[in-house]
Design an enzyme around this catalytic site. Structure first.
Site, PDB file in Angstrom:
ATOM      1  N   LYS A   1      58.785  16.197  17.190  1.00  0.00           N
ATOM      2  CA  LYS A   1      58.120  15.019  16.622  1.00  0.00           C
ATOM      3  C   LYS A   1      58.883  13.719  16.910  1.00  0.00           C
ATOM      4  CE  LYS A   1      55.877  17.606  12.900  1.00  0.00           C
ATOM      5  NZ  LYS A   1      55.540  17.618  11.453  1.00  0.00           N
TER       6      LYS A   1
ATOM      7  N   ASN B   1      59.892  15.593   9.810  1.00  0.00           N
ATOM      8  CA  ASN B   1      60.576  16.891   9.729  1.00  0.00           C
ATOM      9  C   ASN B   1      60.796  17.533  11.099  1.00  0.00           C
ATOM     10  OD1 ASN B   1      57.942  17.622  10.205  1.00  0.00           O
ATOM     11  ND2 ASN B   1      57.758  19.036   8.484  1.00  0.00           N
TER      12      ASN B   1
ATOM     13  N   HIS C   1      56.874  20.761  14.628  1.00  0.00           N
ATOM     14  CA  HIS C   1      55.682  21.442  14.128  1.00  0.00           C
ATOM     15  C   HIS C   1      55.592  22.784  14.837  1.00  0.00           C
ATOM     16  CE1 HIS C   1      51.476  22.357  13.178  1.00  0.00           C
ATOM     17  NE2 HIS C   1      51.366  22.692  14.454  1.00  0.00           N
TER      18      HIS C   1
HETATM   19  P1  CMP Z   1      53.675  20.143   9.977  1.00  0.00           P
HETATM   20  O1  CMP Z   1      54.262  21.510   9.960  1.00  0.00           O
HETATM   21  O2  CMP Z   1      53.498  19.467  11.283  1.00  0.00           O
HETATM   22  O3  CMP Z   1      52.266  20.188   9.225  1.00  0.00           O
HETATM   23  C1  CMP Z   1      51.705  19.086   8.559  1.00  0.00           C
HETATM   24  C2  CMP Z   1      52.674  17.952   8.438  1.00  0.00           C
HETATM   25  O4  CMP Z   1      52.379  17.038   7.408  1.00  0.00           O
HETATM   26  C3  CMP Z   1      54.060  18.493   8.049  1.00  0.00           C
HETATM   27  O5  CMP Z   1      54.633  19.198   9.086  1.00  0.00           O
HETATM   28  C4  CMP Z   1      54.753  17.215   7.638  1.00  0.00           C
HETATM   29  O6  CMP Z   1      55.151  16.423   8.765  1.00  0.00           O
HETATM   30  C5  CMP Z   1      53.607  16.523   6.917  1.00  0.00           C
HETATM   31  N1  CMP Z   1      53.630  16.787   5.473  1.00  0.00           N
HETATM   32  C6  CMP Z   1      53.426  17.948   4.837  1.00  0.00           C
HETATM   33  N2  CMP Z   1      53.502  17.804   3.509  1.00  0.00           N
HETATM   34  C7  CMP Z   1      53.782  16.499   3.309  1.00  0.00           C
HETATM   35  C8  CMP Z   1      53.989  15.725   2.156  1.00  0.00           C
HETATM   36  N3  CMP Z   1      53.912  16.263   0.924  1.00  0.00           N
HETATM   37  N4  CMP Z   1      54.248  14.418   2.315  1.00  0.00           N
HETATM   38  C9  CMP Z   1      54.304  13.875   3.557  1.00  0.00           C
HETATM   39  N5  CMP Z   1      54.113  14.568   4.702  1.00  0.00           N
HETATM   40  C10 CMP Z   1      53.867  15.876   4.575  1.00  0.00           C
END
Ligand code: CMP
Length: 140
Positions: free
Chosen positions: A11, A114, A117
């Site tokens: 990301k 984070n 993905h």
């Molecule tokens: P990902 O595994 O790519 O799937 C959905 C994404 O949304 C997740 O990683 C985070 O980047 C984002 N995400 C999930 N939960 C939250 C949250 N509570 N607040 C902000 N971003 C989130």
């Protein structure tokens, strides 16, 4: 257990901090093979399409803004039990809950930024791989 493919995204928070190689090393050290990879910048509409499943969530707009804010590296990882193995290597969505030694624990900035993905099921892996790659671009 079987040989699977999964879609991985490095990301914007990670590409902008030059962490692509460090993250790829984690996949390779765990026995996952990078069988397709490209760097691109998503338009916001493309991020909205990719994350459509989350469209009713409070974080959807912010997530799509973030995912289109800088380049991502999209990749196909292949290997034994690749979907579950990748999720183990990534760690929990929220880095505060991720186990020591996982990518998110070591590199992620917060629950949104984070770092990576990974597909969560065989069905979604097939859909997500097809979102970014043609069969010609995937070489085992
Ligand atoms: P990902 O595994 O790519 O799937 C959905 C994404 O949304 C997740 O990683 C985070 O980047 C984002 N995400 C999930 N939960 C939250 C949250 N509570 N607040 C902000 N971003 C989130």
């Amino acid at each position: 257990m079987s040989i699977q493919r999964t879609l991985s995204i490095i990301k914007p928070d990670a590409t902008t901090r030059n962490l692509t190689g460090s993250i790829n090393a984690r996949f390779e050290q765990a026995g996952l093979k990078i069988v397709a990879q490209k760097r691109l910048q998503l338009a916001k509409a493309q991020a909205e399409k990719f994350y459509e499943v989350h469209k009713d969530k409070a974080f959807y707009n912010s997530l799509c803004e973030y995912m289109s804010s800088a380049p991502v590296v999209v990749q196909v990882l292949s290997g034994e039990d690749a979907i579950a193995k990748n999720r183990q290597i990534m760690g929990a969505t929220n880095p505060a809950n991720a186990e020591i030694g996982t990518i998110r624990r070591d590199f992620a900035q917060d629950i949104e930024r984070n770092s990576v993905h990974g597909s969560d099921s065989e069905e979604n892996a097939a859909l997500e791989i097809a979102f970014f790659f043609s069969q010609l671009e995937i070489v085992e």
